[in-house]
Motif scaffolding. Structure first.
Motif, mmCIF file in Angstrom:
data_model
loop_
_atom_site.group_PDB
_atom_site.id
_atom_site.type_symbol
_atom_site.label_atom_id
_atom_site.label_comp_id
_atom_site.label_asym_id
_atom_site.label_seq_id
_atom_site.Cartn_x
_atom_site.Cartn_y
_atom_site.Cartn_z
ATOM 1 N N GLY A 179 0.810 -1.207 0.000
ATOM 2 C CA GLY A 179 0.000 0.000 0.000
ATOM 3 C C GLY A 179 0.845 1.260 0.000
ATOM 4 N N ALA A 180 1.902 1.261 0.816
ATOM 5 C CA ALA A 180 2.790 2.423 0.866
ATOM 6 C C ALA A 180 3.505 2.618 -0.466
ATOM 7 C CB ALA A 180 3.799 2.245 1.995
ATOM 8 N N ARG A 181 3.938 1.526 -1.066
ATOM 9 C CA ARG A 181 4.619 1.635 -2.357
ATOM 10 C C ARG A 181 3.692 2.233 -3.410
ATOM 11 N NH1 ARG A 181 8.918 -2.897 -4.036
ATOM 12 N NH2 ARG A 181 9.065 -1.273 -5.629
ATOM 13 N N ALA A 182 2.436 1.803 -3.416
ATOM 14 C CA ALA A 182 1.479 2.339 -4.390
ATOM 15 C C ALA A 182 1.280 3.842 -4.184
ATOM 16 C CB ALA A 182 0.144 1.607 -4.269
ATOM 17 N N ASP A 289 -5.727 4.182 4.877
ATOM 18 C CA ASP A 289 -6.912 3.596 5.532
ATOM 19 C C ASP A 289 -8.156 3.773 4.677
ATOM 20 O OD1 ASP A 289 -5.629 2.636 7.814
ATOM 21 O OD2 ASP A 289 -6.025 4.466 8.970
ATOM 22 N N ASP A 290 -8.252 4.915 3.940
ATOM 23 C CA ASP A 290 -9.451 5.263 3.179
ATOM 24 C C ASP A 290 -10.676 5.254 4.084
ATOM 25 O OD1 ASP A 290 -10.832 6.086 0.903
ATOM 26 O OD2 ASP A 290 -11.510 4.046 0.500
ATOM 27 N N SER A 291 -10.568 6.001 5.162
ATOM 28 C CA SER A 291 -11.666 6.128 6.111
ATOM 29 C C SER A 291 -12.610 7.244 5.676
ATOM 30 C CB SER A 291 -11.102 6.442 7.499
ATOM 31 O OG SER A 291 -10.446 7.708 7.470
ATOM 32 N N VAL A 304 -4.798 5.063 0.722
ATOM 33 C CA VAL A 304 -4.644 3.625 0.513
ATOM 34 C C VAL A 304 -5.760 2.915 1.258
ATOM 35 C CG1 VAL A 304 -3.185 1.601 0.843
ATOM 36 C CG2 VAL A 304 -2.149 3.827 0.275
ATOM 37 N N ARG A 305 -6.611 2.234 0.522
ATOM 38 C CA ARG A 305 -7.731 1.528 1.146
ATOM 39 C C ARG A 305 -7.274 0.155 1.626
ATOM 40 N NH1 ARG A 305 -12.686 0.991 -2.611
ATOM 41 N NH2 ARG A 305 -13.022 3.138 -1.874
ATOM 42 N N THR A 337 -4.348 -4.329 -0.378
ATOM 43 C CA THR A 337 -4.726 -2.917 -0.278
ATOM 44 C C THR A 337 -4.797 -2.330 -1.686
ATOM 45 O OG1 THR A 337 -2.373 -2.333 -0.026
ATOM 46 C CG2 THR A 337 -3.665 -2.583 1.994
ATOM 47 N N GLU A 338 -5.427 -1.175 -1.817
ATOM 48 C CA GLU A 338 -5.484 -0.509 -3.125
ATOM 49 C C GLU A 338 -5.520 1.001 -2.925
ATOM 50 O OE1 GLU A 338 -9.143 -0.519 -5.393
ATOM 51 O OE2 GLU A 338 -10.218 -1.408 -3.695
#
Length: 345
Positions: A179-182, A289-291, A304-305, A337-338
């Motif tokens: 997720g962090a890399r994306a 988190d995509d909260s 990052v969801r 994650t996405e």
């Protein structure tokens, strides 16, 4: 309570750790033998069973099963203060996932906060008294002894997250590195030249993984590391606010920031606004988190969801299977994650 502890101390009931020492194996191996896991060699199984017989060890779970004593309740333990539990959407999403899965099994949920060592020890004693059938652990810090205290007492338990790369305790986690890399790749692809990051709590493995992902994507893109672009936070809004000012003081020309949580990004956004920096015109911003915070920020936050509710459901399913005595296929499950792109970057 005092009498029960006194009697247990006098009887010197053998522990899981003593069985492991007698058999020459780790505590987790003993647990796998007791649970009938196929991931143990015949030679090791014989050694552990011999140690159990020699010491007269009786697993707590076996004793409860023989007595037919089920509490029909599961504890969710959060080793954080109340302020953080109710401020961070992450915990609410985990709880929604847990409660939805427990409702189908007609099992009650006990929510417990244990932010100090003494509170964790008291909870372990409470759980050992057959008051719950299993325990779910959320937001576990690196040196937290509670998982081992529960294992020592034979109490089924599953963690949300890990404490290290070689975590052997049953767990469900998200792909923090990926997720962090994306997130960093997205910032670089949109033309950012000085990508900073605000980390989470340094004693939590999730924060370390997100920092590792940040460094890994910089390296893969041929960008040199600059420690001046790294500021340490604690997943909170105030931590993000302070860290953002720290970064602006050290690297005023930064043009992008990857934050370890949406709440951290909200604090960073406030600091940027006070400093006269626009988002995304001057500084692009990405959270994790995509909260609901991400969707309602101004501008809406790229984030990052991670499937937080599904993590709550998955760890609950794993715990219920462990309580039922079903062997685990693997000690851990990592969910994907996405990146969700919005107007902040």
């Amino acid at each position: 309570m005092a009498i029960a502890r006194h009697r247990a101390g006098r009887e010197r009931r053998p522990t899981l750790e003593q069985v492991a020492e007698r058999a020459g194996v780790g505590r987790g191996t003993v647990s796998r033998v007791i649970n009938g896991s196929p991931r143990v060699s015949d030679r090791t199984r014989v050694a552990v069973e011999a140690a159990i017989a020699d010491l007269g060890y009786v697993p707590h779970r076996a004793a409860r099963a023989l007595a037919g004593n089920r509490a029909d309740a599961v504890a969710l333990v959060v080793p954080e203060p109340e302020t953080r539990l109710f401020a961070e959407p992450y915990f609410a999403a985990i709880i929604r996932g847990v409660t939805s899965e427990l409702a189908e099994a007609d099992i009650q949920l006990l929510l417990t906060l244990s932010s100090t060592a003494s509170e964790r020890e008291r909870f372990a004693q409470y759980a050992a008294g057959n008051r719950v059938d299993g325990v779910l652990l959320v937001s576990v810090h690196g040196e937290d002894p509670l998982p081992e205290l529960l294992a020592e007492n034979g109490i089924p338990a599953v963690m949300n997250g890990r404490r290290s790369a070689d975590e052997a305790f049953p767990h469900v986690d998200g792909d923090n590195v990926g997720g962090a890399r994306a997130a960093v790749r997205h910032l670089l692809e949109r033309g950012a030249r000085a990508v900073a990051t605000i980390t989470g709590s340094r004693d939590m493995y999730a924060a370390q993984c997100r920092l590792d992902g940040y460094y890994a994507e910089l390296a893969a893109s041929g960008v040199d590391e600059d420690e001046g672009l790294v500021a340490h936070g604690d997943f909170s809004e105030e931590g993000g606010y302070r860290a953002m000012y720290e970064l602006l003081g050290r690297r005023p020309r930064l043009d992008a920031v990857f934050c370890a949580s949406d709440l951290t990004a909200a604090g960073a956004r406030r600091a940027l606004r006070e400093a006269g920096r626009s988002v995304p015109g001057d500084v692009a911003l990405v959270g994790f988190d995509d909260s609901a915070i991400a969707r309602h920020m101004d501008p809406p936050l790229t984030s990052v969801r991670q499937p937080t509710e599904e993590m709550g459901r998955a760890m609950t399913r794993a715990l219920l299977a462990e309580i039922a005595g079903e062997p685990a296929a693997a000690p851990g499950l990592i969910l994907p994650t996405e990146l969700v792109r919005r107007a902040s970057s």
